[in-house]
Design a protein around this motif. Structure first.
Motif, mmCIF file in Angstrom:
data_model
loop_
_atom_site.group_PDB
_atom_site.id
_atom_site.type_symbol
_atom_site.label_atom_id
_atom_site.label_comp_id
_atom_site.label_asym_id
_atom_site.label_seq_id
_atom_site.Cartn_x
_atom_site.Cartn_y
_atom_site.Cartn_z
ATOM 1 N N GLY A 33 23.910 10.107 32.123
ATOM 2 C CA GLY A 33 24.013 8.792 32.769
ATOM 3 C C GLY A 33 24.267 8.906 34.269
ATOM 4 N N ALA A 41 26.229 2.720 27.960
ATOM 5 C CA ALA A 41 26.040 1.261 27.865
ATOM 6 C C ALA A 41 24.564 0.956 27.702
ATOM 7 N N GLY A 65 28.266 9.842 27.907
ATOM 8 C CA GLY A 65 27.202 9.684 28.901
ATOM 9 C C GLY A 65 27.291 10.697 30.030
#
Ligand code: NAP
Length: 289
Positions: free
Chosen positions: A12, A62, A8
């Motif tokens: 992210g 996630a 990520g």
């Protein structure tokens, strides 16, 4: 020079903060995300990790859409439990290396008025909270001596839309915003979280950590502070109760995390969220960046 593999890290909110802090602190950093392949394809994941020279894997991937998770529990479980479980198994099989994984204050839900400690029993009330709890337990069960799990909360920071940037954007085109004032939590700056995460990785400090900025706020107080600090302060912030803002997933009314353990580890108090918020708003990283 230590090597990090950041899942990520290219896209992210937490992943990008980790990338920035790790490189500043002299680490070699590789990122891994869905643009590189299917992270849920175990043979791809295993071969990709085997090919890497990581000292530490940071998992900032996630399923983070809290309400959508209620309708997609299986998909949320795959990302929030199966993926970290697989990472822990691969790191374990490699005989070396460390795994840093992220979790959430949403593992708590019961009404309360004192901050939650690491040893308090979790009680998630949503699919997101339950799948995140399953993920942190999988990591700590599989790799107890070579993993760190950081529970964080209410994140704001550069690089991706977040609550603070969304409120500031809303205020630029509206006269008022209505925001819930009956949920209290721990607003946290992603770059602070990244610094603590790297310190924990560098010291190989295993176990569960509550990693949030100091103080507490309601969503309304967080938005009000951000708006008051910016040029958008002509926008009115109207406090409302949660029943006027129905959401599919149940949120905790009080999810403030106790950071005594982290503060003792760092040997310094954790800075309060209003100071971190000022850093975010007034640093080079504009909230919309
Ligand atoms: N944000 C918060 O307020 C908050 C609070 C507490 C805890 N946390 C925890 O902090 C960690 C990082 O959260 P975040 O806020 O940084 O999340 P985020 O900004 O939503 O980033 C999630 C990352 O996961 C990737 N991802 C999502 N679905 C994927 C898939 N199917 N395959 C591969 N990659 C996928 C995303 O890639 P794309 O960019 O390609 O979508 C992105 O890189 C999570 O463990 C979260 O539970 C966050």
């Amino acid at each position: 020079m230590p090597n990090a593999l950041v899942l990520g890290g290219a896209t992210g909110l937490v992943g990008q903060a980790l990338y920035r802090v790790l490189t500043t602190r002299g680490w070699q950093v590789e990122t891994l995300g869905r643009a590189d392949g299917n992270l849920l394809d175990m043979s791809f994941l295993e071969s990709r990790l085997m090919a890497s020279r990581f000292d530490v894997v940071f998992n900032a991937v996630a399923w983070t859409q809290v309400d959508e998770a209620e309708d997609h529990p299986d998909e949320a479980l795959l990302l929030n439990r199966t993926l970290p479980d697989a990472l822990a198994r691969i790191v374990k099989a490699g005989q070396h290396g460390w795994l840093v994984h992220f979790s959430t204050d949403f593992v708590f839900s019961e009404p309360r008025q004192t901050p939650w400690k690491e040893e308090d029993s979790p009680c998630p009330a949503s699919v997101y909270g339950r799948t995140k709890l399953a993920g942190e337990q999988a990591v700590l069960d599989t790799l107890p001596e070579r993993s760190s799990v950081l529970r964080s909360a209410w994140l704001f920071g550069p690089g991706r839309k977040n609550f603070v940037s969304a409120m500031l954007a809303a205020c630029r085109c509206r006269d008022s915003v209505s925001i819930v004032h009956d949920q209290t939590g721990s607003p946290t700056y992603t770059l602070d979280l990244a610094q603590w995460s790297v310190s924990i990785a560098e010291k190989k400090a295993a176990g569960l950590w509550h990693a949030v900025n100091g103080g507490q706020a309601t969503w309304c107080e967080l938005a009000g502070e951000a708006i008051a600090l910016t040029a958008d302060n002509s926008c009115r912030v109207i406090p409302i109760t949660s029943d006027l803002w129905p959401q599919k997933a149940k949120r905790p009314t009080y999810s403030v995390l106790d950071t005594t353990k982290l503060s003792n580890f760092l040997g310094a108090p954790i800075r309060p969220w209003p100071l971190a918020l000022r850093d975010f708003l007034f640093s080079a990283h504009h909230p919309d960046a």
